[in-house]
Design an enzyme around this catalytic site. Sequence first.
Site, PDB file in Angstrom:
ATOM      1  N   ALA A  47       0.852  -1.194   0.000  1.00 54.05           N
ATOM      2  CA  ALA A  47       0.000   0.000   0.000  1.00 54.05           C
ATOM      3  C   ALA A  47       0.885   1.240   0.000  1.00 54.05           C
ATOM      4  CB  ALA A  47      -0.916  -0.005   1.223  1.00 54.05           C
ATOM      5  N   GLN A  48       0.772   2.050  -1.052  1.00 60.68           N
ATOM      6  CA  GLN A  48       1.651   3.208  -1.182  1.00 60.68           C
ATOM      7  C   GLN A  48       1.064   4.472  -0.566  1.00 60.68           C
ATOM      8  OE1 GLN A  48       2.603   3.830  -5.304  1.00 60.68           O
ATOM      9  NE2 GLN A  48       3.965   2.084  -5.433  1.00 60.68           N
ATOM     10  N   GLY A  49      -0.177   4.789  -0.957  1.00 57.39           N
ATOM     11  CA  GLY A  49      -0.733   6.122  -0.719  1.00 57.39           C
ATOM     12  C   GLY A  49      -0.795   6.551   0.729  1.00 57.39           C
ATOM     13  N   GLY A  50      -1.501   5.792   1.558  1.00 55.58           N
ATOM     14  CA  GLY A  50      -1.601   6.162   2.962  1.00 55.58           C
ATOM     15  C   GLY A  50      -2.920   5.793   3.583  1.00 55.58           C
ATOM     16  N   GLU A 116      -6.303  12.640  -2.435  1.00 60.70           N
ATOM     17  CA  GLU A 116      -6.468  11.629  -3.475  1.00 60.70           C
ATOM     18  C   GLU A 116      -7.860  11.713  -4.072  1.00 60.70           C
ATOM     19  OE1 GLU A 116      -3.263   8.389  -1.656  1.00 60.70           O
ATOM     20  OE2 GLU A 116      -5.377   7.838  -1.779  1.00 60.70           O
ATOM     21  N   HIS A 244      -7.120  -0.205 -10.192  1.00 60.03           N
ATOM     22  CA  HIS A 244      -6.400   1.046  -9.949  1.00 60.03           C
ATOM     23  C   HIS A 244      -6.092   1.672 -11.298  1.00 60.03           C
ATOM     24  CE1 HIS A 244      -3.638   4.038  -8.484  1.00 60.03           C
ATOM     25  NE2 HIS A 244      -3.956   3.707  -7.244  1.00 60.03           N
ATOM     26  N   ARG A 292     -12.036   6.390  -8.337  1.00 50.25           N
ATOM     27  CA  ARG A 292     -11.267   5.443  -9.147  1.00 50.25           C
ATOM     28  C   ARG A 292     -12.086   4.755 -10.238  1.00 50.25           C
ATOM     29  NH1 ARG A 292      -7.499   2.623  -4.462  1.00 50.25           N
ATOM     30  NH2 ARG A 292      -6.104   4.409  -4.197  1.00 50.25           N
ATOM     31  N   HIS A 353      -6.988  -4.234  -8.525  1.00 51.13           N
ATOM     32  CA  HIS A 353      -6.361  -3.644  -7.339  1.00 51.13           C
ATOM     33  C   HIS A 353      -6.996  -4.065  -6.021  1.00 51.13           C
ATOM     34  CE1 HIS A 353      -4.109  -0.732  -5.046  1.00 51.13           C
ATOM     35  NE2 HIS A 353      -5.196  -0.079  -4.654  1.00 51.13           N
ATOM     36  N   GLU A 377      -9.322  -6.845   3.531  1.00 49.65           N
ATOM     37  CA  GLU A 377      -9.845  -6.946   2.169  1.00 49.65           C
ATOM     38  C   GLU A 377     -10.663  -8.199   1.932  1.00 49.65           C
ATOM     39  OE1 GLU A 377      -8.334  -6.545  -2.477  1.00 49.65           O
ATOM     40  OE2 GLU A 377      -6.897  -6.242  -0.843  1.00 49.65           O
TER      41      GLU A 377
END
Length: 539
Positions: A47-50, A116, A244, A292, A353, A377
């Site tokens: 997980a990149q975003g945060g 985002e 994504h 998204r 994603h 998830e």
Amino acid sequence: MQQVDFLVIGTGIAGLTYAYKMASRYPDKKVLILTKADAEETNTKYAQGGVAVVRDWQNDSFEKHIEDTLIAGDGLCNEKVVEIVVKDGPERIQELIDLGANFDKEESGDYKLGKEGGHSESRIIHHKDITGWEMERTLLNAVAGMSNIEIINHCFVVDIITQHHLGYLVTKATPDIECYGVYALNQKTNDIETILAKTTYLATGGNGQVYRTTTNPAIATGDGVAMVYRAKGRIENMEFIQFHPTALYEPGLRGQAFLITEAVRGDGGILRNKKGEAFMARYDERKDLAPRDIVARAIDNEMKTEGTEHVWLDCRHMDQEKFIEHFPNIYEKCKSIGIDVSKDMIPVAPAAHYSCGGIKVDEWGQTSIKNLYAVGECSSTGLHGANRLASNSLLEAMVFAHRCFLHVSHKVDNNLLSEHPTRKLNIPAWNAMGTSTPKELILITQSLKELQQVMSDYVGIVRNNIRLERAIKRIDLLWEETEQLYKTSTLSPNILELRNLITVGYLIVKGAIFRKESRGLNYNTDYPYKSKLIQNIVL
């Protein structure tokens, strides 16, 4: 046969948060964590975003975060659950900070907050572009200090043990289906072990590997969802698979694609087509920061219209020093394949994603099977509805892990869990008689390729009824062939994952067939408009 107090499947943020809290509260009780890979190899890690959480009380509010989540979910969110998750969020993220998680800060000492798609305000707390890795590191360190937690790596859970294994007929109509533990393949010994527990907690992650290209790691094979479905538990809304919009496009790639986090667009990145046009204004007034589902469909349409395999993400106009500071891994990855983000645009395309549906749970994380919980998830809490709002997933995992901890603690403190009731049951050992090692592994690998091809071509971002009917016929055939192979083979991770992915593929297609409307992530050209509202589809 092993018996424990609390059994946890999975070592991502959902599993480790719950395990740490249970072990801290009950130091005299054992918490056993099983993971089919190494402990640090999880969806969380990538997980990149945060994490979306309200911290800027001058400009932001719970009400705004709730509204953004409901809008993204396109009418299918459980409003009570949305309120719970958003309002509990600040306390849960503070707990992680107290454990040592390092999130990026301004010079003033305040946390940096990114923005985002779908968010009306800046509220994404992050650690550069590896937020999940930082959270995973923090929790693994915390768990390592607990003497009553044991982690067994390379232990693949095969099935949930219920009354079915005692010889009773169990169907979806059976009242009070009960979980007694699991059968698990110990990959170090190749033995199938029986592990019994008072409570079992699934944190098995997503199912992105059912598609040809995904941002998910190789372990994301839908194991928890498939196991619960086989055990006659309730699964819902599997048709809502989030693609994504911006995975790094690399020609010929199959499997895990490198993610270009949505935060890049939040900081000013612009999507452009083959002609160099900033096309998002034609699809949504929010342009590159639309939710998204909208951005992914827009990119898909541009690619089909122009006959290309990708579009471009333009970051050339952005402050390069800040870009490198915020997105060091993206910068290095691009550099490694010859892309200088200060001069070159980044080729991107949508990739599978996130699964917004999954194991149906209540507001305390309880599944339809007694003593079985599911978080993260693999679960369907009602938070995401028809489309997940960016960076709400890590938040959901922390909040629901805490709620499961509270619910199970209540049962323990009030003696509502009998003292290992499994001791009174004659749980049989796993029977591997009559099986042998498959002579040709191509039977497994080719079936997996076929499944991924079918799902990508027929059940992707844009669907129609002819494609869905064709997909279900091919998946039915793959299921028959694989079940025959499963029954005659000694078990291995390869065949177990294939079996689980075929089940997940079936559930996604069935959900898409039943949902006779276009809503959120389920866009069907035969139903281009929303209906009055088809509620949750439970399978």
